[in-house]
Scaffold this active site. Structure first.
Site, mmCIF file in Angstrom:
data_model
loop_
_atom_site.group_PDB
_atom_site.id
_atom_site.type_symbol
_atom_site.label_atom_id
_atom_site.label_comp_id
_atom_site.label_asym_id
_atom_site.label_seq_id
_atom_site.Cartn_x
_atom_site.Cartn_y
_atom_site.Cartn_z
ATOM 1 N N LYS A 23 27.864 9.020 41.013
ATOM 2 C CA LYS A 23 26.830 9.557 40.140
ATOM 3 C C LYS A 23 27.453 10.091 38.847
ATOM 4 O O LYS A 23 28.588 10.578 38.864
ATOM 5 C CB LYS A 23 26.107 10.727 40.827
ATOM 6 N N ARG A 25 19.038 6.853 53.534
ATOM 7 C CA ARG A 25 18.258 5.978 54.419
ATOM 8 C C ARG A 25 19.137 5.361 55.505
ATOM 9 O O ARG A 25 18.637 4.982 56.565
ATOM 10 C CB ARG A 25 17.557 4.901 53.600
#
Length: 376
Positions: free
Chosen positions: A152, A226
Protein backbone atom coordinates in the site's frame (compact mmCIF):
# COMPACT_ATOMS: atom_id res chain seq x y z
CA UNK A 1 -33.94 -2.94 22.96
CA UNK A 2 -32.93 0.16 24.87
CA UNK A 3 -34.27 2.55 22.22
CA UNK A 4 -37.88 1.62 23.06
CA UNK A 5 -37.40 3.78 26.16
CA UNK A 6 -36.51 7.47 25.65
CA UNK A 7 -34.49 7.76 28.84
CA UNK A 8 -32.41 4.71 27.95
CA UNK A 9 -31.92 5.96 24.40
CA UNK A 10 -30.71 9.32 25.75
CA UNK A 11 -28.34 7.60 28.16
CA UNK A 12 -26.96 5.40 25.40
CA UNK A 13 -26.42 8.41 23.15
CA UNK A 14 -24.58 10.19 25.97
CA UNK A 15 -22.37 7.18 26.62
CA UNK A 16 -21.56 6.59 22.95
CA UNK A 17 -20.86 10.26 22.33
CA UNK A 18 -18.61 10.74 25.35
CA UNK A 19 -16.22 7.92 24.42
CA UNK A 20 -12.55 8.90 24.74
CA UNK A 21 -9.45 6.86 23.92
CA UNK A 22 -6.72 8.25 26.18
CA UNK A 23 -4.65 5.15 26.92
CA UNK A 24 -1.44 6.73 25.62
CA UNK A 25 -1.92 10.23 27.04
CA UNK A 26 -0.35 11.58 30.22
CA UNK A 27 -3.76 12.60 31.53
CA UNK A 28 -5.17 9.08 31.09
CA UNK A 29 -8.11 8.42 33.37
CA UNK A 30 -8.84 12.01 34.36
CA UNK A 31 -12.42 12.67 35.55
CA UNK A 32 -14.95 13.32 32.78
CA UNK A 33 -18.60 14.36 32.71
CA UNK A 34 -21.05 11.71 33.89
CA UNK A 35 -24.76 11.28 33.36
CA UNK A 36 -26.68 10.13 36.45
CA UNK A 37 -29.86 8.21 35.69
CA UNK A 38 -32.23 5.86 37.46
CA UNK A 39 -31.09 2.25 37.51
CA UNK A 40 -33.63 0.33 35.41
CA UNK A 41 -33.30 -2.82 33.29
CA UNK A 42 -33.36 -0.66 30.18
CA UNK A 43 -30.57 1.58 31.49
CA UNK A 44 -28.56 -1.52 32.39
CA UNK A 45 -28.92 -2.77 28.83
CA UNK A 46 -27.91 0.63 27.45
CA UNK A 47 -24.83 0.47 29.64
CA UNK A 48 -23.92 -2.96 28.26
CA UNK A 49 -24.39 -1.79 24.68
CA UNK A 50 -22.22 1.27 25.30
CA UNK A 51 -19.55 -0.91 26.88
CA UNK A 52 -19.59 -3.22 23.86
CA UNK A 53 -19.13 -0.27 21.51
CA UNK A 54 -16.31 1.05 23.70
CA UNK A 55 -14.58 -2.34 23.67
CA UNK A 56 -14.70 -2.48 19.87
CA UNK A 57 -13.37 1.07 19.62
CA UNK A 58 -10.61 0.45 22.16
CA UNK A 59 -9.38 -2.59 20.24
CA UNK A 60 -9.43 -0.77 16.90
CA UNK A 61 -7.77 2.36 18.29
CA UNK A 62 -4.93 0.39 19.88
CA UNK A 63 -1.86 0.51 17.61
CA UNK A 64 -0.61 -2.67 16.00
CA UNK A 65 2.50 -2.89 18.18
CA UNK A 66 0.16 -3.47 21.13
CA UNK A 67 -2.60 -5.32 19.26
CA UNK A 68 -1.22 -8.36 17.47
CA UNK A 69 -2.79 -11.79 16.91
CA UNK A 70 -1.77 -12.89 20.41
CA UNK A 71 -3.47 -9.87 22.00
CA UNK A 72 -6.70 -10.62 20.12
CA UNK A 73 -6.48 -14.15 21.49
CA UNK A 74 -6.02 -12.74 24.99
CA UNK A 75 -9.17 -10.64 24.69
CA UNK A 76 -11.09 -13.70 23.48
CA UNK A 77 -9.71 -15.68 26.42
CA UNK A 78 -10.85 -13.02 28.91
CA UNK A 79 -14.36 -13.05 27.46
CA UNK A 80 -14.45 -16.85 27.49
CA UNK A 81 -13.36 -17.03 31.12
CA UNK A 82 -15.89 -14.40 32.20
CA UNK A 83 -18.82 -16.23 30.60
CA UNK A 84 -17.93 -19.91 30.91
CA UNK A 85 -17.22 -20.25 27.20
CA UNK A 86 -14.77 -22.56 25.47
CA UNK A 87 -11.78 -21.27 23.51
CA UNK A 88 -9.76 -23.21 20.96
CA UNK A 89 -6.79 -21.62 19.19
CA UNK A 90 -4.64 -23.01 16.37
CA UNK A 91 -1.35 -21.17 15.90
CA UNK A 92 1.41 -20.99 13.29
CA UNK A 93 2.40 -24.15 11.44
CA UNK A 94 -0.39 -26.05 13.19
CA UNK A 95 -2.77 -24.18 10.89
CA UNK A 96 -1.59 -26.44 8.09
CA UNK A 97 -2.13 -29.57 10.17
CA UNK A 98 -5.65 -28.40 11.09
CA UNK A 99 -6.51 -27.44 7.49
CA UNK A 100 -6.52 -23.65 7.59
CA UNK A 101 -4.14 -23.16 4.66
CA UNK A 102 -5.36 -19.74 3.56
CA UNK A 103 -5.06 -18.30 7.07
CA UNK A 104 -1.52 -19.65 7.22
CA UNK A 105 -0.60 -18.28 3.79
CA UNK A 106 -1.72 -14.76 4.62
CA UNK A 107 -0.10 -14.62 8.05
CA UNK A 108 3.10 -16.63 7.61
CA UNK A 109 5.27 -13.60 6.74
CA UNK A 110 4.83 -12.06 10.20
CA UNK A 111 7.40 -12.26 12.98
CA UNK A 112 7.22 -15.48 15.06
CA UNK A 113 5.69 -13.71 18.07
CA UNK A 114 2.94 -12.43 15.77
CA UNK A 115 2.20 -15.80 14.21
CA UNK A 116 -1.20 -16.27 12.53
CA UNK A 117 -3.90 -18.09 14.43
CA UNK A 118 -7.46 -19.31 14.16
CA UNK A 119 -9.50 -18.40 17.23
CA UNK A 120 -12.73 -20.30 17.91
CA UNK A 121 -14.90 -19.29 20.86
CA UNK A 122 -17.96 -21.39 21.70
CA UNK A 123 -20.73 -20.53 24.18
CA UNK A 124 -24.13 -21.96 25.02
CA UNK A 125 -26.80 -19.78 26.58
CA UNK A 126 -28.00 -20.67 30.08
CA UNK A 127 -30.74 -23.26 30.09
CA UNK A 128 -30.29 -23.78 26.37
CA UNK A 129 -30.90 -27.25 25.00
CA UNK A 130 -29.27 -29.17 22.18
CA UNK A 131 -31.86 -27.89 19.73
CA UNK A 132 -31.27 -24.20 20.40
CA UNK A 133 -30.45 -22.12 17.33
CA UNK A 134 -26.82 -21.90 16.27
CA UNK A 135 -25.36 -18.47 15.56
CA UNK A 136 -21.91 -18.02 14.01
CA UNK A 137 -19.96 -14.77 13.95
CA UNK A 138 -17.10 -14.87 11.45
CA UNK A 139 -14.79 -11.91 11.43
CA UNK A 140 -11.64 -10.52 9.85
CA UNK A 141 -8.72 -10.05 12.24
CA UNK A 142 -5.90 -8.52 10.19
CA UNK A 143 -4.00 -6.68 12.91
CA UNK A 144 -2.04 -4.65 10.36
CA UNK A 145 -2.28 -4.64 6.59
CA UNK A 146 0.78 -3.50 4.69
CA UNK A 147 -0.82 -4.79 1.51
CA UNK A 148 1.83 -7.50 1.36
CA UNK A 149 4.09 -7.49 -1.67
CA UNK A 150 1.44 -5.37 -3.43
CA UNK A 151 2.45 -2.72 -0.92
CA UNK A 152 0.00 0.00 0.00
CA UNK A 153 1.11 3.63 -0.37
CA UNK A 154 1.90 5.30 2.94
CA UNK A 155 -1.33 7.33 2.92
CA UNK A 156 -3.39 4.14 2.64
CA UNK A 157 -1.30 2.25 5.22
CA UNK A 158 -1.51 4.88 7.96
CA UNK A 159 -4.70 3.59 9.60
CA UNK A 160 -4.33 -0.11 8.81
CA UNK A 161 -4.25 -0.92 12.51
CA UNK A 162 -8.04 -0.85 12.05
CA UNK A 163 -8.05 -3.82 9.69
CA UNK A 164 -8.89 -6.07 12.64
CA UNK A 165 -12.11 -4.12 13.08
CA UNK A 166 -14.20 -7.17 12.24
CA UNK A 167 -12.59 -9.15 15.05
CA UNK A 168 -13.06 -6.25 17.46
CA UNK A 169 -16.73 -6.01 16.57
CA UNK A 170 -17.27 -9.77 16.83
CA UNK A 171 -15.75 -10.04 20.27
CA UNK A 172 -17.69 -7.03 21.54
CA UNK A 173 -20.94 -8.38 20.08
CA UNK A 174 -20.25 -11.86 21.47
CA UNK A 175 -19.76 -10.44 24.97
CA UNK A 176 -23.02 -8.53 24.62
CA UNK A 177 -24.88 -11.70 23.59
CA UNK A 178 -23.42 -13.58 26.56
CA UNK A 179 -24.27 -10.81 29.02
CA UNK A 180 -27.85 -10.80 27.74
CA UNK A 181 -28.08 -14.57 28.14
CA UNK A 182 -29.58 -15.09 24.70
CA UNK A 183 -30.77 -18.70 24.30
CA UNK A 184 -28.44 -19.57 21.42
CA UNK A 185 -25.40 -21.70 20.73
CA UNK A 186 -22.84 -19.10 19.73
CA UNK A 187 -19.58 -19.65 17.88
CA UNK A 188 -17.13 -16.85 17.11
CA UNK A 189 -14.49 -17.54 14.48
CA UNK A 190 -11.65 -15.04 14.19
CA UNK A 191 -8.70 -15.64 11.86
CA UNK A 192 -6.06 -13.31 13.33
CA UNK A 193 -3.08 -12.48 11.12
CA UNK A 194 -0.67 -9.75 10.13
CA UNK A 195 -0.33 -9.15 6.39
CA UNK A 196 3.39 -8.48 6.59
CA UNK A 197 6.26 -8.34 4.10
CA UNK A 198 9.14 -10.81 4.33
CA UNK A 199 10.90 -13.43 2.25
CA UNK A 200 8.09 -15.86 3.05
CA UNK A 201 5.23 -13.56 2.05
CA UNK A 202 2.65 -14.81 -0.43
CA UNK A 203 3.23 -13.53 -3.95
CA UNK A 204 0.99 -12.29 -6.75
CA UNK A 205 0.29 -15.32 -8.92
CA UNK A 206 0.55 -17.84 -6.09
CA UNK A 207 -2.15 -20.50 -5.96
CA UNK A 208 -3.50 -21.03 -2.45
CA UNK A 209 -5.39 -23.97 -1.06
CA UNK A 210 -8.45 -23.37 1.12
CA UNK A 211 -10.22 -25.39 3.76
CA UNK A 212 -13.13 -25.94 1.39
CA UNK A 213 -10.88 -27.49 -1.26
CA UNK A 214 -11.23 -24.66 -3.76
CA UNK A 215 -7.99 -23.21 -5.14
CA UNK A 216 -7.50 -19.44 -5.22
CA UNK A 217 -5.18 -17.50 -7.47
CA UNK A 218 -3.65 -14.49 -5.72
CA UNK A 219 -4.12 -11.59 -8.09
CA UNK A 220 -3.39 -9.00 -5.40
CA UNK A 221 -1.83 -9.63 -2.00
CA UNK A 222 -3.76 -6.65 -0.65
CA UNK A 223 -7.04 -8.57 -1.05
CA UNK A 224 -6.09 -10.81 1.86
CA UNK A 225 -9.13 -10.44 4.10
CA UNK A 226 -11.37 -12.54 1.90
CA UNK A 227 -8.74 -15.29 1.90
CA UNK A 228 -8.71 -15.75 5.66
CA UNK A 229 -12.49 -15.40 5.80
CA UNK A 230 -12.79 -18.20 3.24
CA UNK A 231 -11.27 -20.68 5.69
CA UNK A 232 -13.26 -19.28 8.62
CA UNK A 233 -16.56 -19.40 6.75
CA UNK A 234 -15.85 -22.98 5.71
CA UNK A 235 -15.29 -23.86 9.35
CA UNK A 236 -18.59 -22.17 10.21
CA UNK A 237 -20.34 -24.25 7.54
CA UNK A 238 -19.12 -27.43 9.24
CA UNK A 239 -21.10 -26.38 12.32
CA UNK A 240 -24.35 -26.05 10.31
CA UNK A 241 -25.41 -22.72 11.86
CA UNK A 242 -28.91 -21.33 11.55
CA UNK A 243 -27.52 -17.81 11.21
CA UNK A 244 -24.06 -16.73 10.08
CA UNK A 245 -22.92 -13.12 10.17
CA UNK A 246 -19.50 -11.97 9.04
CA UNK A 247 -18.07 -8.52 9.64
CA UNK A 248 -14.94 -7.25 7.95
CA UNK A 249 -13.15 -4.05 7.01
CA UNK A 250 -12.99 -5.58 3.58
CA UNK A 251 -13.02 -3.06 0.74
CA UNK A 252 -12.44 0.60 -0.02
CA UNK A 253 -15.11 0.15 -2.68
CA UNK A 254 -17.75 0.01 0.07
CA UNK A 255 -16.78 3.55 1.04
CA UNK A 256 -17.01 4.70 -2.56
CA UNK A 257 -20.52 3.24 -2.72
CA UNK A 258 -21.93 4.43 0.60
CA UNK A 259 -19.31 6.58 2.31
CA UNK A 260 -17.82 6.02 5.77
CA UNK A 261 -21.00 6.20 7.85
CA UNK A 262 -23.31 3.69 6.14
CA UNK A 263 -22.44 -0.03 6.23
CA UNK A 264 -23.39 -2.12 3.23
CA UNK A 265 -24.64 -5.62 3.93
CA UNK A 266 -25.28 -8.55 1.64
CA UNK A 267 -27.67 -11.46 1.96
CA UNK A 268 -29.90 -13.57 -0.29
CA UNK A 269 -32.46 -14.05 2.47
CA UNK A 270 -35.32 -11.56 2.20
CA UNK A 271 -36.53 -12.07 5.76
CA UNK A 272 -33.06 -11.45 7.17
CA UNK A 273 -32.61 -8.38 4.96
CA UNK A 274 -35.92 -6.96 6.16
CA UNK A 275 -35.11 -7.64 9.80
CA UNK A 276 -31.70 -6.00 9.48
CA UNK A 277 -33.20 -2.94 7.80
CA UNK A 278 -35.78 -2.63 10.58
CA UNK A 279 -33.14 -3.07 13.28
CA UNK A 280 -30.97 -0.43 11.62
CA UNK A 281 -33.77 2.12 11.74
CA UNK A 282 -34.77 1.23 15.29
CA UNK A 283 -31.24 1.57 16.66
CA UNK A 284 -30.03 4.48 14.49
CA UNK A 285 -27.23 2.21 13.34
CA UNK A 286 -27.05 2.81 9.56
CA UNK A 287 -27.04 -0.26 7.31
CA UNK A 288 -27.95 -0.52 3.63
CA UNK A 289 -28.44 -3.65 1.56
CA UNK A 290 -26.41 -4.04 -1.63
CA UNK A 291 -26.99 -6.82 -4.18
CA UNK A 292 -25.19 -10.12 -4.58
CA UNK A 293 -25.30 -9.58 -8.34
CA UNK A 294 -24.77 -13.05 -9.76
CA UNK A 295 -23.49 -12.01 -13.24
CA UNK A 296 -20.39 -10.56 -11.57
CA UNK A 297 -19.33 -14.02 -10.37
CA UNK A 298 -17.79 -14.61 -13.79
CA UNK A 299 -15.20 -11.96 -12.99
CA UNK A 300 -13.89 -14.06 -10.08
CA UNK A 301 -12.98 -17.12 -12.15
CA UNK A 302 -9.26 -17.82 -11.89
CA UNK A 303 -7.02 -18.16 -14.91
CA UNK A 304 -5.49 -21.40 -13.61
CA UNK A 305 -7.41 -21.87 -10.35
CA UNK A 306 -11.03 -22.18 -9.22
CA UNK A 307 -11.17 -18.55 -8.08
CA UNK A 308 -9.06 -15.43 -7.90
CA UNK A 309 -9.08 -12.99 -5.03
CA UNK A 310 -9.33 -9.85 -7.16
CA UNK A 311 -12.07 -9.52 -9.78
CA UNK A 312 -11.61 -8.66 -13.43
CA UNK A 313 -11.55 -4.94 -14.06
CA UNK A 314 -14.87 -4.92 -15.89
CA UNK A 315 -16.69 -5.88 -12.68
CA UNK A 316 -15.82 -2.52 -11.05
CA UNK A 317 -18.08 -3.15 -8.04
CA UNK A 318 -15.34 -4.21 -5.63
CA UNK A 319 -17.49 -4.60 -2.52
CA UNK A 320 -20.07 -6.69 -4.39
CA UNK A 321 -17.33 -8.87 -5.89
CA UNK A 322 -15.79 -9.44 -2.46
CA UNK A 323 -19.17 -10.47 -1.07
CA UNK A 324 -19.67 -12.88 -3.99
CA UNK A 325 -16.24 -14.38 -3.25
CA UNK A 326 -17.24 -14.95 0.38
CA UNK A 327 -20.56 -16.44 -0.65
CA UNK A 328 -18.68 -19.33 -2.30
CA UNK A 329 -17.53 -20.37 1.19
CA UNK A 330 -20.49 -19.29 3.34
CA UNK A 331 -22.68 -21.86 5.12
CA UNK A 332 -25.78 -23.00 3.27
CA UNK A 333 -27.41 -24.71 6.25
CA UNK A 334 -29.12 -21.49 7.33
CA UNK A 335 -28.99 -17.83 6.36
CA UNK A 336 -25.89 -15.66 5.94
CA UNK A 337 -25.12 -11.96 5.80
CA UNK A 338 -21.87 -10.12 5.16
CA UNK A 339 -21.15 -6.61 6.51
CA UNK A 340 -18.42 -4.50 4.85
CA UNK A 341 -17.67 -2.14 7.75
CA UNK A 342 -15.33 0.86 7.92
CA UNK A 343 -14.87 1.01 11.73
CA UNK A 344 -13.47 4.53 11.58
CA UNK A 345 -14.39 8.20 11.80
CA UNK A 346 -12.05 10.24 9.65
CA UNK A 347 -13.51 13.48 10.97
CA UNK A 348 -14.56 14.47 14.46
CA UNK A 349 -18.07 15.79 15.05
CA UNK A 350 -20.29 16.05 18.13
CA UNK A 351 -20.96 12.54 19.38
CA UNK A 352 -18.49 10.94 16.99
CA UNK A 353 -14.85 11.51 17.95
CA UNK A 354 -12.23 10.93 15.26
CA UNK A 355 -10.77 7.43 15.29
CA UNK A 356 -12.38 4.05 15.77
CA UNK A 357 -16.14 3.67 15.34
CA UNK A 358 -18.41 0.77 16.28
CA UNK A 359 -20.73 -0.06 13.39
CA UNK A 360 -23.59 -2.56 13.05
CA UNK A 361 -23.22 -3.88 16.62
CA UNK A 362 -26.39 -2.20 17.89
CA UNK A 363 -28.45 -3.27 14.89
CA UNK A 364 -27.22 -6.86 14.95
CA UNK A 365 -27.81 -7.17 18.68
CA UNK A 366 -31.36 -5.85 18.26
CA UNK A 367 -31.89 -8.41 15.49
CA UNK A 368 -30.65 -11.24 17.70
CA UNK A 369 -32.83 -10.10 20.59
CA UNK A 370 -35.89 -9.96 18.35
CA UNK A 371 -35.24 -13.41 16.91
CA UNK A 372 -34.10 -15.25 20.00
CA UNK A 373 -35.19 -13.28 23.05
CA UNK A 374 -33.29 -13.25 26.33
CA UNK A 375 -33.27 -11.20 29.49
CA UNK A 376 -33.72 -7.42 29.33
Amino acid sequence: PANRFPEAEAALAFALGSYVFDRYRADHGKPRPRLVVADTPQIAEARRIAAAAALAKDLVNTPANDMGPRQIETVAQEIAEAHDATLNVVVGEALLDENYPAVHAVGRAAAPHRAPRMIELSWTGPGTGAHAPKVALVDKGVVFDTGGLDLKPSSAMRNMKKDMGGAAHALALARLVMQAGLPVRLTVLVPAVENAVSGDAMRPGDILATRKGLSVEVGNTDAEGRLILADALTRAAELAPDLTLDLATLTGAARVALGPEVVPFYTDDEALAGDLAAASLATHDPLWRLPLWKPYEEGLTGDIADLKNDPDGWVQAGSVAAALFLKRFAPTSGVWAHFDIFAWNSRARPGWPAGAEAQAIRAIFALLQRRYGGKA
